[in-house]
Design a protein around this motif. Structure first.
Motif, short mmCIF file in Angstrom:
data_model
loop_
_atom_site.label_atom_id
_atom_site.label_comp_id
_atom_site.label_asym_id
_atom_site.label_seq_id
_atom_site.Cartn_x
_atom_site.Cartn_y
_atom_site.Cartn_z
N PRO A 1 0.80 -1.23 0.00
CA PRO A 1 0.00 0.00 0.00
C PRO A 1 0.83 1.28 0.00
CG PRO A 1 -0.62 -1.46 1.84
CD PRO A 1 0.46 -2.15 1.09
N GLY A 2 1.93 1.31 0.76
CA GLY A 2 2.73 2.53 0.86
C GLY A 2 3.37 2.91 -0.47
N LEU A 3 3.74 1.91 -1.26
CA LEU A 3 4.35 2.19 -2.56
C LEU A 3 3.27 2.60 -3.56
CD1 LEU A 3 6.86 2.21 -4.36
CD2 LEU A 3 6.46 -0.22 -4.82
N GLU A 4 2.16 1.89 -3.54
CA GLU A 4 1.06 2.19 -4.47
C GLU A 4 0.61 3.65 -4.31
OE1 GLU A 4 -2.83 0.18 -3.87
OE2 GLU A 4 -2.61 -0.40 -5.96
N ARG A 5 0.50 4.10 -3.07
CA ARG A 5 0.05 5.46 -2.82
C ARG A 5 1.05 6.49 -3.35
NH1 ARG A 5 -0.09 5.87 2.77
NH2 ARG A 5 1.96 6.78 2.55
N GLU A 6 2.34 6.24 -3.13
CA GLU A 6 3.36 7.21 -3.55
C GLU A 6 3.50 7.28 -5.07
OE1 GLU A 6 5.02 9.47 -1.71
OE2 GLU A 6 3.74 8.76 -0.07
N LEU A 7 3.12 6.22 -5.77
CA LEU A 7 3.27 6.22 -7.23
C LEU A 7 2.13 6.95 -7.93
CD1 LEU A 7 4.69 2.65 -7.86
CD2 LEU A 7 5.89 4.83 -7.99
N LEU A 8 1.04 7.15 -7.20
CA LEU A 8 -0.11 7.86 -7.77
C LEU A 8 0.34 9.22 -8.30
CD1 LEU A 8 -3.15 7.16 -7.85
CD2 LEU A 8 -3.43 8.48 -5.75
N GLY A 9 0.00 9.54 -9.56
CA GLY A 9 0.33 10.84 -10.13
C GLY A 9 1.69 10.93 -10.80
N LYS A 10 2.53 9.88 -10.64
CA LYS A 10 3.84 9.87 -11.29
C LYS A 10 3.67 9.63 -12.80
CE LYS A 10 6.76 10.09 -7.64
NZ LYS A 10 5.82 10.67 -6.68
N ASN A 11 4.67 10.05 -13.55
CA ASN A 11 4.61 9.95 -15.02
C ASN A 11 5.65 8.98 -15.56
OD1 ASN A 11 2.64 12.12 -16.08
ND2 ASN A 11 3.80 13.17 -14.48
N VAL A 12 5.39 8.50 -16.78
CA VAL A 12 6.37 7.64 -17.44
C VAL A 12 7.70 8.39 -17.53
CG1 VAL A 12 6.96 6.50 -19.62
CG2 VAL A 12 4.63 6.38 -18.75
N GLY A 13 8.78 7.72 -17.16
CA GLY A 13 10.10 8.35 -17.19
C GLY A 13 10.52 8.88 -15.83
N ASP A 14 9.57 9.05 -14.91
CA ASP A 14 9.92 9.53 -13.57
C ASP A 14 10.71 8.45 -12.82
OD1 ASP A 14 8.54 11.84 -13.95
OD2 ASP A 14 6.91 11.41 -12.55
N THR A 15 11.67 8.90 -12.02
CA THR A 15 12.30 8.00 -11.08
C THR A 15 12.08 8.59 -9.69
OG1 THR A 15 14.41 9.14 -11.25
CG2 THR A 15 14.10 7.23 -12.67
N CYS A 16 11.92 7.74 -8.71
CA CYS A 16 11.72 8.26 -7.36
C CYS A 16 12.21 7.26 -6.33
CB CYS A 16 10.25 8.60 -7.12
SG CYS A 16 9.14 7.24 -7.41
#
Ligand code: ZN
Length: 163
Positions: free
Chosen positions: A45-60
């Protein structure tokens, strides 16, 4: 132009999971990426939430607490059962996992920790329970989910389920 990650989209990521002791628990870079359905609890869940709104090519880099990862370690979930509780044709090995039925008929995963004589030590704790998870993620692709994928709650095709 691909849409940002949103609920109901199929997301492909590369990720490296590092534990607090510096060991790498999982790494998809250089191998096959992970494909999952956003919002379907396919990933912690913690990863799924943080990925919301990220774009192709983003690294985080995402740090996920145990509670939002594989759960806190629950000593009450550790048990010892006789070997005869398992089918005779199963070659038991530490690290193996099984699905058992919970009280409400839901499937509950159980892991084998150790085999000592005719006793098997099992646990309902995920092998990474109690660990903080340090993810490095690269968003590789985002696409629409098919109707069938939405119904099933998982991804079909490359990196997903085949049936
Ligand atoms: Zn399916």
């Amino acid at each position: 132009m691909k849409p940002p990650i949103a609920e109901g989209l199929v997301v492909t990521i590369h990720y490296r999971l590092t534990l607090d002791d510096g060991s790498i628990a999982d790494d998809s870079f250089g191998g096959d990426p992970l494909t999952y359905l956003q919002g379907a609890q396919n990933i912690v869940p913690g990863l799924e939430r943080e990925l919301l709104g990220k774009n192709v090519g983003d690294t985080c880099e995402v740090v996920v607490t145990a509670a939002e990862g594989y759960g806190e370690y629950d000593p009450a979930a550790d048990q010892t059962v006789p070997k005869t509780a398992f089918p005779a044709n199963v070659a038991l090995q530490p690290g193996m996992s099984f699905q058992t039925r919970g009280r409400n008929g839901q499937s509950v995963p159980v892991w084998v920790r150790a085999i000592t004589g005719d006793k098997v030590s099992i646990t309902g704790n995920h092998p990474l329970a109690g660990q903080r998870l340090n993810f490095k993620v690269e968003v590789v692709d985002v696409r629409r989910a098919t109707k069938e994928e939405k119904q099933h709650g998982h991804v079909h095709g490359p990196g997903g389920h085949h049936h």
